[in-house]
Scaffold this active site. Structure first.
Site, PDB file in Angstrom:
ATOM      1  N   ARG A 121      -7.536  53.459  57.979  1.00 39.10           N
ATOM      2  CA  ARG A 121      -6.309  53.066  57.289  1.00 39.10           C
ATOM      3  C   ARG A 121      -5.160  53.957  57.760  1.00 39.10           C
ATOM      4  NH1 ARG A 121      -8.337  53.452  51.213  1.00 39.10           N
ATOM      5  NH2 ARG A 121     -10.531  53.333  51.823  1.00 39.10           N
ATOM      6  N   ASP A 312      -3.360  45.346  43.135  1.00 39.63           N
ATOM      7  CA  ASP A 312      -4.806  45.532  43.006  1.00 39.63           C
ATOM      8  C   ASP A 312      -5.477  44.387  42.263  1.00 39.63           C
ATOM      9  OD1 ASP A 312      -4.823  47.902  44.406  1.00 39.63           O
ATOM     10  OD2 ASP A 312      -4.691  49.158  42.621  1.00 39.63           O
TER      11      ASP A 312
END
Length: 429
Positions: A121, A312
């Protein structure tokens, strides 16, 4: 590990949710740089916040655990020891980004590493401003962990956030706590405000611009309070209760921070039968009890302004949209492609297994909802992503036969008791 899910005839019960991960991380980190002793109740037992505690111990901070209570003796801004081994953040992007802000600000020579997922990431978003404000921090191939942190000197800095990101905002503000001159972060689209709330940072407003400030003169409060239940975990049961034809689920002590609950607003706009009872909280974060019942949902075109604070929860909201009447649309959610997995594509595969109708876009998805219905049973793959695993499991609760989720242990990242809670709600006696 494979988990089997059988369509439930009804969903009933009260679920005590896991503690909020975002607040647990911050409570521990902020306690470590304060001058006093903090007693954090209901600290998250999930893997990510435990990585934060392990890193703090490596930095010489006194961290003691007794059950779910964590006691931290603050080392102060300048009390960290240089670690003898790399700081292992595991799978936790929050640990890496926020702690990088602190260590860069403090000039603590250190190396930060993570697992294969975290190492893939990009950290560019924090590396650029931390370097621009005088910090010394470098990544592998410029943008990836391991991160090497050296001794720098944080200068006064004014930074307008290029995207709505609580982790980016927090990294800059935390580095700013070590500056003799003001560091300002300007936010035009709201993101989670836990950092400024828990640290009591100065906040001002100018039109649609929120201006947050940090510098060395700010007194850092101890972090003694109970961590509320995780709203992101609550979202799975809110959707399960809304789409199931015979459901009533009670969720006590849920965090109700308005910068975290956009998904609640989305479900209410969709017509979900949700009741909220605020409670008195001893800490800086609002809490309450949420009850959800079987609902008839209507389609929604999600306001892009809601996306940052529902990022999320978007995977499980896609499940809700499949059970709405009409076509729903999510846009401006390209960020989903840069999570633990590409969540847009992963949810496309989940919805395909269930037989749902949808069309993926580069930054979102169109979903043709079919109202309340039984989905076809199938075999889902979590793709090592906790939110994909749990979203698939909720679909399994309304299938007309047994389903299974491969690599189901991914849920332990944020919700270690998820499968036990699912079983509890599904019991028919």
């Amino acid at each position: 590990m494979k988990r089997n899910v059988v369509g439930a005839s009804r969903l009933r019960g009260t679920i005590q949710l896991p503690p909020d991960k975002s607040i647990s991380h911050r409570a521990a980190l902020f306690a470590a740089i304060s001058e006093g002793q903090s007693v954090i109740e209901n600290y998250s037992q999930a893997a990510d916040p435990q990585s934060t505690l392990a890193c703090l111990r490596q930095l010489g901070v006194s961290v003691r655990k007794e059950g779910t209570t964590v006691t931290i003796d603050g080392a102060g801004r300048d009390g960290f020891q240089e670690p003898s081994e790399p700081l292992d953040c595991g799978n936790s992007g929050t640990t890496m980004r926020l702690l990088a802000g602190i260590l860069t600000g403090a000039g603590v020579s250190s190396t930060m590493i993570g697992d294969a997922s975290l190492s893939g990431r990009t950290m560019k978003r924090i590396l650029d401003p931390l370097t621009a404000m005088g910090g010394v921090i470098r990544g592998r191939e410029q943008n990836f962990a391991p991160l090497e942190i050296g001794k720098g000197e944080i200068r006064g800095f004014r930074y307008e956030l290029p995207i709505a990101s609580a982790q980016l905002k927090s990294a800059v503000l935390l580095a700013g706590l070590f500056s003799e001159e003001p560091v300002e972060v300007i936010e035009t689209v709201p993101s989670r405000d836990h950092t400024e709330r828990l640290l009591r940072l100065p906040v001002s407003h100018n039109g649609n611009r929120t201006i947050l400030r940090s510098d060395r003169s700010i007194d850092l409060p101890v972090q003694s309070y109970p961590v509320p239940g995780d709203f992101s975990a609550a979202a799975f049961w809110l959707v399960a209760g809304a789409i199931h034809p015979d459901a009533e689920i009670v969720l006590p002590d849920v965090g109700l921070n308005p910068t975290r609950t956009a998904a609640l607003n989305v479900l209410q706009e969709m017509g979900a039968d949700i009741e909220i009872e605020p409670s008195v909280s001893d800490g800086p974060e609002p809490m309450g009890t949420i009850t959800v019942r079987s609902s008839k949902l209507r389609a929604i075109k999600l306001d892009p302004q809601w996306v940052p604070n529902a990022i999320d929860e978007l995977p499980i909201l896609m499940v809700a949209m499949s059970f709405a009447n009409g076509r729903s649309e999510i846009t401006a959610a390209e960020e989903l492609r840069h999570k633990e997995t590409d969540r847009l594509s992963a949810m496309g595969r989940v919805l395909s297994v269930a037989g749902e109708e949808f069309s993926l876009r580069s930054d979102g998805i169109l979903i043709q909802g079919r109202g309340t219905h039984h989905v076809r049973p199938g075999v889902y793959d979590s793709e090592h992503d906790h939110r994909i695993a749990m979203s698939a499991a909720i679909l399994g609760l309304v299938a007309d036969g047994p389903s299974s989720v491969d690599r189901a242990e991914a849920s332990d990242i944020s919700y270690p008791s998820f499968w036990e809670d699912l079983e509890q709600l599904s019991r028919t006696e």
